[in-house]
Scaffold this motif. Structure first.
Motif, short mmCIF file in Angstrom:
data_model
loop_
_atom_site.label_atom_id
_atom_site.label_comp_id
_atom_site.label_asym_id
_atom_site.label_seq_id
_atom_site.Cartn_x
_atom_site.Cartn_y
_atom_site.Cartn_z
N LEU A 161 13.73 5.99 -6.52
CA LEU A 161 13.40 6.09 -5.11
C LEU A 161 12.46 7.26 -4.93
CD1 LEU A 161 16.92 5.58 -3.46
CD2 LEU A 161 15.02 3.94 -3.48
N GLY A 162 11.44 7.09 -4.06
CA GLY A 162 10.48 8.16 -3.91
C GLY A 162 9.80 8.18 -2.57
N TYR A 163 8.97 9.20 -2.39
CA TYR A 163 8.17 9.38 -1.18
C TYR A 163 6.76 9.76 -1.61
CZ TYR A 163 6.24 11.62 2.99
OH TYR A 163 5.42 11.98 4.03
N GLU A 164 5.74 9.17 -0.95
CA GLU A 164 4.35 9.43 -1.31
C GLU A 164 3.49 9.56 -0.07
OE1 GLU A 164 0.75 7.55 -4.09
OE2 GLU A 164 2.62 6.43 -3.78
N GLU A 165 2.49 10.46 -0.17
CA GLU A 165 1.52 10.65 0.90
C GLU A 165 0.19 9.99 0.53
OE1 GLU A 165 1.16 14.83 1.20
OE2 GLU A 165 3.12 15.13 2.12
N ASN A 166 -0.63 9.70 1.55
CA ASN A 166 -1.98 9.17 1.35
C ASN A 166 -1.98 7.97 0.40
OD1 ASN A 166 -3.74 10.62 3.03
ND2 ASN A 166 -3.71 12.38 1.64
N LEU A 167 -1.30 6.91 0.81
CA LEU A 167 -1.17 5.73 -0.03
C LEU A 167 -2.54 5.11 -0.28
CD1 LEU A 167 1.93 4.06 1.67
CD2 LEU A 167 1.84 5.88 -0.04
N SER A 168 -2.69 4.52 -1.47
CA SER A 168 -3.94 3.86 -1.83
C SER A 168 -3.63 2.70 -2.75
CB SER A 168 -4.89 4.84 -2.52
OG SER A 168 -6.08 4.19 -2.91
N LEU A 169 -4.24 1.54 -2.45
CA LEU A 169 -3.98 0.36 -3.26
C LEU A 169 -4.75 0.41 -4.58
CD1 LEU A 169 -2.75 -2.45 -3.62
CD2 LEU A 169 -4.70 -3.38 -2.37
N LEU A 170 -6.01 0.88 -4.53
CA LEU A 170 -6.85 0.95 -5.71
C LEU A 170 -7.43 2.35 -5.85
CD1 LEU A 170 -8.73 -2.43 -5.22
CD2 LEU A 170 -7.03 -1.95 -6.96
N PRO A 171 -7.74 2.80 -7.05
CA PRO A 171 -8.21 4.18 -7.24
C PRO A 171 -9.58 4.45 -6.64
CG PRO A 171 -8.35 2.96 -9.28
CD PRO A 171 -7.59 2.10 -8.33
N ASP A 172 -10.34 3.40 -6.32
CA ASP A 172 -11.69 3.59 -5.80
C ASP A 172 -11.76 3.52 -4.28
OD1 ASP A 172 -11.97 1.64 -8.46
OD2 ASP A 172 -13.21 3.45 -8.48
N THR A 173 -10.65 3.20 -3.62
CA THR A 173 -10.69 3.05 -2.17
C THR A 173 -10.57 4.41 -1.50
OG1 THR A 173 -8.31 2.64 -2.21
CG2 THR A 173 -9.74 0.72 -2.21
N ALA A 174 -11.00 4.45 -0.24
CA ALA A 174 -10.97 5.70 0.51
C ALA A 174 -9.53 6.11 0.78
CB ALA A 174 -11.72 5.54 1.82
N ALA A 175 -9.32 7.43 0.93
CA ALA A 175 -7.98 7.95 1.17
C ALA A 175 -7.47 7.49 2.53
CB ALA A 175 -8.00 9.47 1.10
N SER A 176 -6.18 7.26 2.61
CA SER A 176 -5.55 6.88 3.87
C SER A 176 -4.71 8.05 4.36
CB SER A 176 -4.65 5.65 3.66
OG SER A 176 -3.45 6.03 2.99
N GLU A 177 -4.19 7.90 5.55
CA GLU A 177 -3.25 8.89 6.09
C GLU A 177 -1.86 8.29 6.19
OE1 GLU A 177 -4.77 10.41 9.74
OE2 GLU A 177 -6.52 11.35 8.81
N ASP A 178 -1.63 7.22 5.43
CA ASP A 178 -0.33 6.54 5.46
C ASP A 178 0.63 7.22 4.49
OD1 ASP A 178 -1.28 4.66 7.27
OD2 ASP A 178 -2.03 3.35 5.66
N ASN A 179 1.84 7.50 4.94
CA ASN A 179 2.90 8.07 4.12
C ASN A 179 4.10 7.14 4.18
OD1 ASN A 179 1.21 10.38 3.98
ND2 ASN A 179 2.12 11.17 5.88
N ASP A 180 4.82 7.00 3.10
CA ASP A 180 5.94 6.06 3.11
C ASP A 180 6.90 6.36 1.96
OD1 ASP A 180 7.55 4.00 3.93
OD2 ASP A 180 6.13 2.39 3.46
#
Length: 445
Positions: A161-180
């Motif tokens: 179980l974990g928590y992560e900031e700035n989720l990203s689907l692919l390494p080349d995509t722009a940074a997000s502000e989604d945390n989950d």
């Protein structure tokens, strides 16, 4: 006579095939006597085996296999002093981990519990082979259960179980502000399909391996990732060095939809001893991968090339590692009349790590990582876009801390904390990321 731990008995048979020297051409008579000693042991005639092995030693036969098998025979005859001397001769050879394990068995049999615990602890936390680490932990936990590694399949499973900031689907995509928050699952198995003929001093077999990885976020489902991998490899181990050449197929999903498949060919070389003066181990690995994307990911179609070099060394209760990885890509990239996105970076990654055996069951460690990514072609976005256009280069820095607590021989709990900072020449790709994860894992060799 006391009952002999099964691993030491198995060690005689395995040792005869794994540790024997190829120098029989130079010492044919001594080598023949040595082999006769091994055969006598396999036939249950311990005294005859001892006589033949000692005779081989007197004739000048000095291979590591001789010392190992003499140690086993002496142990079976309860001549613990001579057994200890034989195994101590292997402490400065590639077979030091197995020697330390067997020295722990001797210490245990002779009532030196503190020495036995120390030796088993060293093997449990620093041995190159994972099966020896687990067996040493079993000794520390006073559990039994030797395994026939020549025919058995290993199994690794973990759930976290974990928590992560700035989720990203692919390494080349722009940074997000989604945390989950998320949950993660890893399953892995590997085992022999066919044992091949091998010379004394080596083993060879065809193996199959399969794994499944899942990371699912609890609210932001578009970032969910699944991967299923299967492959076949040819494995050879000559005692100090091992070689593996294989092919594998990986299937990726994103948010439960097909994303891409990878078809790879790789070679992996490892040396139990590659330096003098310290307990150094080396690895070189190279892989060529063909990427086949599904609809929506066509820009990633193409080739990926990887090369990895790693060095590890032990100093008492400390263990250090250093690695370098090169990644080259030749993808189709994303191109329209008004937009161009390069997804074919050249990457150089450097990593330094250190672990410390804090207590009998607790291992603490950390790592520092730097990754340099360079993109050959300039990015181009439509006029008025919120994204920058121009040349892209990224410098990513990462630091991680880890604590692992082992219990019940095959179980462990791991706590990870990671910080990443990516500095890009294009502002949309700059970000900071923090993640924390608690994992329960099980390993069955």
């Amino acid at each position: 006579m006391v009952r002999v731990p099964a691993l030491l008995w198995i060690g005689m048979l395995v040792g005869a095939s794994l540790l024997a020297s190829p120098a029989f051409a130079e010492q044919e008579d001594a080598g023949k006597t040595f082999r006769e000693g091994v055969i006598a042991f396999q036939g249950g005639d311990l005294q005859r085996s001892r006589e033949l092995l000692e005779q081989a030693a007197a004739m000048g036969y000095a291979a590591s296999a001789l010392h190992y098998n003499l140690g086993v025979v002496y142990y079976r005859l309860e001549r613990y002093g001579r057994a200890e001397t034989a195994f101590e001769r292997l402490l400065d050879t590639p077979h030091r981990d197995l020697a330390r394990y067997n020295l722990g068995l001797i210490a245990k049999a002779t009532g030196r519990a503190a020495r036995a615990d120390r030796l088993f602890l060293e093997v449990a936390n620093t041995a190159t082979e994972s099966n020896l680490r687990v067996l040493a932990r079993r000794q520390l936990d006073l559990q039994k259960g030797p395994v026939d590694h020549a025919t058995s399949w290993l199994l690794f499973a973990s759930a976290g179980l974990g928590y992560e900031e700035n989720l990203s689907l692919l390494p080349d995509t722009a940074a997000s502000e989604d945390n989950d928050t998320y949950h993660e699952l890893v399953l892995y198995t590997r085992g022999p399909l066919m044992n091949l003929d091998a010379d004394m001093g080596s083993e060879s077999r065809i193996e199959a391996q399969a794994s499944y990885y899942q990371r699912h976020y609890h609210h932001d489902r578009p970032y969910n990732t699944d991967a299923l991998k299967g492959g076949v490899s040819w494995y050879v181990d000559d005692g100090n060095a091992s070689r593996r050449v294989g092919v594998d197929q990986v299937y990726f999903w994103a948010d439960s939809a097909s994303r891409e498949t990878h078809t790879g060919l790789y070679g992996d070389w490892r040396w139990g001893t590659c330096t003098t003066g310290v307990s150094g181990r080396c690895q070189l690995k190279a892989e060529i991968t063909r990427v086949h994307p599904f609809e929506g990911y066509e820009a990633y179609r193409g080739m990926r090339y990887n090369a990895l070099g790693r060095y590890r060394a032990d100093w008492g209760d400390w263990r250090g590692s250093a690695s370098y990885e090169l990644e080259l890509n030749a993808r189709e990239d994303f191109s329209t009349y008004t937009q161009y996105v390069d997804v074919s970076p050249a990457r150089h990654k450097f990593e330094l790590g250190v672990d410390y055996v804090a207590t009998r069951n607790l291992l603490v460690g950390g790592a520092l990582e730097y990754r340099l990514s360079r993109y050959e072609d300039a990015y181009r976005f439509p006029a008025g876009s919120t994204f920058e256009s121009g040349e892209r280069s990224d410098d990513r820095y990462a630091a991680s801390l880890q604590m692992e607590y082992a219990f019940l021989a095959a179980w462990s709990v791991v706590l990870d904390a990671t910080y990443e900072r990516n500095e890009s020449s294009l502002s949309q790709y700059s970000y900071e990321n923090r993640s924390y994860q608690l994992t329960l894992s099980y390993f069955l060799p």
